[in-house]
Structure formats: C-alpha cells, structure tokens
Design a protein around this motif. Structure first.
Motif, mmCIF file in Angstrom:
data_model
loop_
_atom_site.group_PDB
_atom_site.id
_atom_site.type_symbol
_atom_site.label_atom_id
_atom_site.label_comp_id
_atom_site.label_asym_id
_atom_site.label_seq_id
_atom_site.Cartn_x
_atom_site.Cartn_y
_atom_site.Cartn_z
ATOM 1 N N ASP A 1 0.743 -1.130 -0.312
ATOM 2 C CA ASP A 1 0.200 -0.382 -0.142
ATOM 3 C C ASP A 1 1.162 1.327 0.309
ATOM 4 O O ASP A 1 1.611 1.370 0.727
ATOM 5 C CB ASP A 1 -0.759 -0.002 1.103
ATOM 6 N N GLY A 2 1.092 1.943 -1.185
ATOM 7 C CA GLY A 2 1.571 3.137 -1.236
ATOM 8 C C GLY A 2 3.685 2.306 -1.228
ATOM 9 O O GLY A 2 4.076 0.992 -1.634
ATOM 10 N N GLY A 3 4.397 3.382 -0.449
ATOM 11 C CA GLY A 3 6.045 2.957 -0.002
ATOM 12 C C GLY A 3 5.551 2.146 1.321
ATOM 13 O O GLY A 3 6.825 1.441 1.735
ATOM 14 N N ALA A 4 4.155 0.835 2.021
ATOM 15 C CA ALA A 4 4.636 0.212 2.922
ATOM 16 C C ALA A 4 4.097 -1.071 2.193
ATOM 17 O O ALA A 4 3.314 -0.893 1.339
ATOM 18 C CB ALA A 4 3.244 0.707 3.708
ATOM 19 N N VAL A 5 5.043 -1.743 2.580
ATOM 20 C CA VAL A 5 5.116 -3.200 2.365
ATOM 21 C C VAL A 5 4.263 -3.980 4.416
ATOM 22 O O VAL A 5 4.936 -4.560 4.561
ATOM 23 C CB VAL A 5 5.714 -4.221 2.212
ATOM 24 N N PHE A 6 3.276 -4.933 4.017
ATOM 25 C CA PHE A 6 2.887 -5.359 5.105
ATOM 26 C C PHE A 6 3.441 -6.661 5.214
ATOM 27 O O PHE A 6 2.871 -7.184 4.004
ATOM 28 C CB PHE A 6 1.930 -5.800 5.817
ATOM 29 N N THR A 7 3.472 -7.315 6.111
ATOM 30 C CA THR A 7 3.598 -9.220 5.889
ATOM 31 C C THR A 7 3.085 -10.003 7.503
ATOM 32 O O THR A 7 3.197 -9.580 8.522
ATOM 33 C CB THR A 7 5.127 -9.185 5.439
ATOM 34 N N VAL A 8 2.381 -11.064 6.901
ATOM 35 C CA VAL A 8 2.215 -11.998 7.719
ATOM 36 C C VAL A 8 2.166 -13.287 7.942
ATOM 37 O O VAL A 8 1.671 -13.210 6.116
ATOM 38 C CB VAL A 8 0.697 -12.082 8.179
ATOM 39 N N GLU A 9 3.092 -14.104 8.663
ATOM 40 C CA GLU A 9 3.686 -15.021 8.267
ATOM 41 C C GLU A 9 3.522 -16.515 9.386
ATOM 42 O O GLU A 9 3.539 -15.816 10.331
ATOM 43 C CB GLU A 9 5.203 -15.238 8.023
ATOM 44 N N ALA A 10 2.868 -17.483 8.890
ATOM 45 C CA ALA A 10 2.389 -18.125 9.808
ATOM 46 C C ALA A 10 2.142 -19.889 9.296
ATOM 47 O O ALA A 10 2.948 -19.951 8.679
ATOM 48 C CB ALA A 10 0.526 -18.054 10.152
ATOM 49 N N GLY A 11 3.545 -20.567 10.942
ATOM 50 C CA GLY A 11 3.767 -21.734 10.474
ATOM 51 C C GLY A 11 3.555 -22.525 11.356
ATOM 52 O O GLY A 11 3.457 -22.030 12.622
ATOM 53 N N ALA A 12 2.917 -23.837 11.550
ATOM 54 C CA ALA A 12 2.160 -24.390 12.964
ATOM 55 C C ALA A 12 3.142 -26.262 11.489
ATOM 56 O O ALA A 12 3.873 -25.954 10.716
ATOM 57 C CB ALA A 12 1.370 -25.016 12.519
ATOM 58 N N SER A 13 3.562 -27.189 13.165
ATOM 59 C CA SER A 13 4.236 -28.725 12.385
ATOM 60 C C SER A 13 3.156 -28.989 12.600
ATOM 61 O O SER A 13 3.047 -30.487 10.969
ATOM 62 C CB SER A 13 4.118 -29.039 13.856
ATOM 63 N N THR A 14 1.693 -29.174 12.666
ATOM 64 C CA THR A 14 0.612 -29.504 11.864
ATOM 65 C C THR A 14 -0.640 -29.037 12.310
ATOM 66 O O THR A 14 -0.877 -27.263 13.065
ATOM 67 C CB THR A 14 0.477 -30.600 12.757
#
Length: 234
Positions: free
Chosen positions: A189-202
């Motif tokens: 969004d414009g000059g902003a970059v957002f990241t959400v990362e999710a990880g699980a063994s299962t």
C-alpha cells in the motif's frame, strides 16, 4: 476462503540459447590507419548522451528520487500494534509467551518485526509461530519488486501456491507452502509493505489445540493484517 489463484503458475527460468557461429553477421573490413575520426566521434557522442541521462535523470527518466507516499506511521512496538486476535482464536493466546520485538530505522527504510508463538498446554512446546512485519520505504517505490518471490519461497519451487488477495491494500498475495502449514501473506500500500507469516508443525489437533485447516488460518491472517494496517494508519 481464497480461491481462483491469479498468480498460481510456478516460477520458471529458461536457459539462454547459445549463439551459433553461423548466425553472426560478417565483419566489415575497416580501412587501415586506425579507427578513424567517425568511430571516435560516435564513442564521444555516446559518452555525452550517457552523461546527460545520468546527470539529468529527472529529464530523461523521470524523477527517480521522489519519495514514495505512505499513509502509515512507524510502530513504536509492533507486538503491541499487532494483536493477532483472529489467529489467537485458532492457535491459543499468542501473547502468553514473551514476544520478540525488533525495530530498525534507516534513512531509506523503517522496518519492524514481531515474533509470536503459542503457549503449549501443560508446559508442552509451542507448535504455532506467527511473524508480523512492516516496512516503510522512504526513498524508493517498493511496487516494482513486490511480486518477486524471496529465496525461501524459491526453495519450495514446485510446491508453492500463490493467490491474489482482493481488497487488501493496493495489492496482496498469499503464498502457501509445505503441505499448507506454512503461509505468507504480503500486502502493498503505497510505500508500505506488510507481511504476516504463520507456520505450524500440523493443523491437526495437538497439544490441546483444536484441529483447523489452511483456509481458516488464511482468513485469520487476512483479518489480523487488516487490523494491523488500520492500527498504523495515520
């Protein structure tokens, strides 16, 4: 639920075909006595043009030094601004364990990162990790490189599914990897970059955490990112 991937093809590269000797144009014979004045003037002209392009970049290529517009503020503590409310409803409270908050402020880029993990029941080890990041670009527009995959996703080439996420910033994508248990959501969004990362063994029931599925986790990630973007809106 995210369907109809718009960017779902695998990233591929094609080797360049070596040039065949028969394809080369025959070299012209040049008169003896050195390169001659004509060639020298051509080289000089090229140098002058190159100097004009770089010296007057705004004239030849547009103003490449213009700062990208951003309507988001820097976070003083991203782990406070990112509550992970929707994800916590799936994984258990992500703030019971001490979060890992990192921040960097550079003249070209402000970046903040929050690492969370759920608290396993009865002292069990955590089995779900979430990372939120925000990058505010101050000097260059990040849109040109936004769609380029990072090295981690390239390592899963052949097993990465990429889908566009509508109505999230200017554009957003969801990368799904590793048997649907590693998900990366990015929004520009414009000059902003957002990241959400999710990880699980299962995503199956484990350590007292109820079973879920990748679609539910993706929906929670999108909801939590919307809340983060709203929290940082100027």
């Amino acid at each position: 639920m995210i369907t109809d991937p718009e960017l779902g093809e695998e990233w591929q590269t094609e080797a360049l075909e070596p040039a065949r000797s028969g394809d080369r144009a025959p070299a012209r014979e040049r008169p003896t006595g050195g390169p001659g004045r004509r060639s020298w003037l051509w080289a000089l002209g090229g140098a002058v043009v190159a100097s004009a392009v770089w010296g007057g970049g705004s004239y030849a290529l547009g103003d490449r030094t213009a700062e990208p517009e951003t309507s988001y503020r820097a976070s003083k503590n991203l782990c406070q601004d990112f509550t992970g409310r929707a994800l916590s409803g799936i994984t258990g409270d992500m703030h019971k364990k001490k979060p890992v908050n990192l921040e960097s402020d550079h003249p070209a880029l402000y970046a903040a990162r929050c690492g969370l993990e759920n608290a396993g029941k009865d002292g069990m080890a955590p089995d779900f990790d979430v990372v939120a990041q925000v990058a505010l670009h101050k000097k260059t527009d990040p849109s040109a490189e936004f769609d380029a995959p990072d090295l981690r996703t390239i390592a899963y080439a052949g097993g990465v599914r990429t889908a566009a996420v509508p109505d999230l910033g200017e554009r957003a994508v969801m990368n799904v990897m590793s048997g649907d248990t590693w998900l990366i959501l990015k929004a520009l969004d414009g000059g902003a970059v957002f990241t959400v990362e999710a990880g699980a063994s299962t995503f199956a029931e484990t350590n007292g955490r109820p079973a879920t599925d990748a679609d539910a986790v993706q929906a929670a990630m999108i909801e939590d990112m919307r809340e983060l973007m709203s929290a940082l809106k100027k």
